[in-house]
Design a protein around this motif. Structure first.
Motif, PDB file in Angstrom:
ATOM      1  N   GLY A 161       0.807  -1.107  -0.057  1.00  0.00           N
ATOM      2  CA  GLY A 161      -0.036   0.088  -0.044  1.00  0.00           C
ATOM      3  C   GLY A 161       0.832   1.200   0.024  1.00  0.00           C
ATOM      4  O   GLY A 161       1.986   1.204   0.408  1.00  0.00           O
ATOM      5  N   THR A 162       0.132   2.445  -0.543  1.00  0.00           N
ATOM      6  CA  THR A 162       0.806   3.750  -0.310  1.00  0.00           C
ATOM      7  C   THR A 162      -0.149   4.607   0.082  1.00  0.00           C
ATOM      8  O   THR A 162      -1.255   4.481   0.364  1.00  0.00           O
ATOM      9  CB  THR A 162       1.425   3.886  -1.862  1.00  0.00           C
ATOM     10  N   VAL A 163       0.236   5.948   0.549  1.00  0.00           N
ATOM     11  CA  VAL A 163      -0.409   6.850   1.276  1.00  0.00           C
ATOM     12  C   VAL A 163      -0.352   8.046   0.328  1.00  0.00           C
ATOM     13  O   VAL A 163       0.920   8.605  -0.018  1.00  0.00           O
ATOM     14  CB  VAL A 163       0.254   7.397   2.627  1.00  0.00           C
ATOM     15  N   ASN A 164      -1.614   8.535  -0.397  1.00  0.00           N
ATOM     16  CA  ASN A 164      -1.776   9.896  -0.983  1.00  0.00           C
ATOM     17  C   ASN A 164      -0.843   9.841  -2.031  1.00  0.00           C
ATOM     18  O   ASN A 164      -0.451  11.062  -2.460  1.00  0.00           O
ATOM     19  CB  ASN A 164      -1.249  11.059  -0.033  1.00  0.00           C
ATOM     20  N   GLY A 165      -0.339   8.716  -2.824  1.00  0.00           N
ATOM     21  CA  GLY A 165       0.434   8.821  -3.981  1.00  0.00           C
ATOM     22  C   GLY A 165       0.884   7.723  -4.357  1.00  0.00           C
ATOM     23  O   GLY A 165       0.275   6.428  -4.046  1.00  0.00           O
ATOM     24  N   ASP A 166       1.743   7.775  -5.400  1.00  0.00           N
ATOM     25  CA  ASP A 166       2.115   6.504  -6.228  1.00  0.00           C
ATOM     26  C   ASP A 166       3.203   5.693  -5.447  1.00  0.00           C
ATOM     27  O   ASP A 166       3.170   4.751  -5.540  1.00  0.00           O
ATOM     28  CB  ASP A 166       2.821   6.957  -7.354  1.00  0.00           C
ATOM     29  N   SER A 167       3.994   6.006  -4.418  1.00  0.00           N
ATOM     30  CA  SER A 167       5.031   5.394  -3.859  1.00  0.00           C
ATOM     31  C   SER A 167       5.277   5.575  -2.329  1.00  0.00           C
ATOM     32  O   SER A 167       6.005   4.937  -1.791  1.00  0.00           O
ATOM     33  CB  SER A 167       6.314   5.493  -4.585  1.00  0.00           C
ATOM     34  N   GLU A 168       4.688   6.705  -1.889  1.00  0.00           N
ATOM     35  CA  GLU A 168       4.869   7.028  -0.376  1.00  0.00           C
ATOM     36  C   GLU A 168       4.139   5.948   0.751  1.00  0.00           C
ATOM     37  O   GLU A 168       3.051   5.817   0.291  1.00  0.00           O
ATOM     38  CB  GLU A 168       4.507   8.463  -0.130  1.00  0.00           C
ATOM     39  N   LYS A 169       4.916   5.888   1.832  1.00  0.00           N
ATOM     40  CA  LYS A 169       4.280   5.110   2.826  1.00  0.00           C
ATOM     41  C   LYS A 169       4.029   5.932   3.995  1.00  0.00           C
ATOM     42  O   LYS A 169       3.409   5.557   4.855  1.00  0.00           O
ATOM     43  CB  LYS A 169       5.454   4.105   3.179  1.00  0.00           C
TER      44      LYS A 169
END
Length: 218
Positions: A153-161
């Protein structure tokens, strides 16, 4: 990667990125608006603690979630986990949580969502927060972070945790906050915490109305 034309030998280096919202899991099939988790903390009301936010901090009764067997059982039933239990700075107020103390911080780990193995979903995680305001009238300089600490999973974007820090309004009262979580599974672990973990000082805050709702795939 490098692209070389066969006829002229010209070279061009291009960057290739993969959209983390496209993952190897199939959608869990739930309808948009399906609620995976909803915690208004009404179970805390019978303990009779003060509404610290509603009373502008004029009354301060609170109860540690580690205080006794009764509160431990109620806390366990809600499914949340103390992010930093050794600090013992997670409390209930009237019907919400109060976190932090001098030089100590914590947050909450959300329970696993109910999706089958091999499936994932996209959700909006929403909550309400309030910074503690001391006797000087100055709010604690706390900000709130949502982080995926394990699993897909990611938070608010393509790659952020983790998300950018979110700041509660500088007054008594609740500030709505939300983030989008993409491609999360039953193995994903999500934390709502103060950004200032490990820092010295006062970064106390309140948390209420945690909700995870399915959103349309983007």
């Amino acid at each position: 990667m490098k692209i070389v034309t066969a006829q002229t030998g010209l070279e061009e280096t291009v960057s290739v990125s993969q959209n983390a919202k496209d993952n190897l899991f199939e959608d869990d099939g739930q309808q948009v608006g399906h609620v995976y988790y909803n915690e208004p903390f009404d179970w805390a009301i019978p303990f009779g603690m003060d509404d610290q936010v509603g009373l502008n901090g004029t009354k301060w009764t609170r109860l540690s979630v580690q205080k006794n067997d009764e509160i431990k059982a109620a806390w366990a039933k809600c499914g949340l986990t103390d992010f930093n239990p050794d600090a013992n700075c997670l409390f209930i107020a009237s019907d919400y949580l109060h976190m932090g103390g001098k030089n100590i911080q914590t947050g909450v780990i959300l329970p696993a969502i109910g999706v089958k193995a091999g499936q994932s979903t996209d959700v909006e995680l929403s909550m309400e927060t309030c910074a503690n305001i001391g006797g000087s009238g100055t709010p604690d300089g706390v900000t709130v972070t949502v982080e995926i600490t394990a699993g897909p999973g990611t938070v608010n974007g393509d790659s952020e945790k983790l998300c950018e820090p979110m700041t509660p309004a500088p007054s008594w009262g609740w500030t709505p906050m939300s983030v989008k979580l993409y491609g999360i599974t039953a193995d994903t672990r999500i934390v709502i915490r103060s950004t200032q973990q490990g820092q010295n000082g006062y970064f106390r805050w309140f948390l209420d109305d945690i909700k995870m709702t399915k959103i349309a795939a983007e």
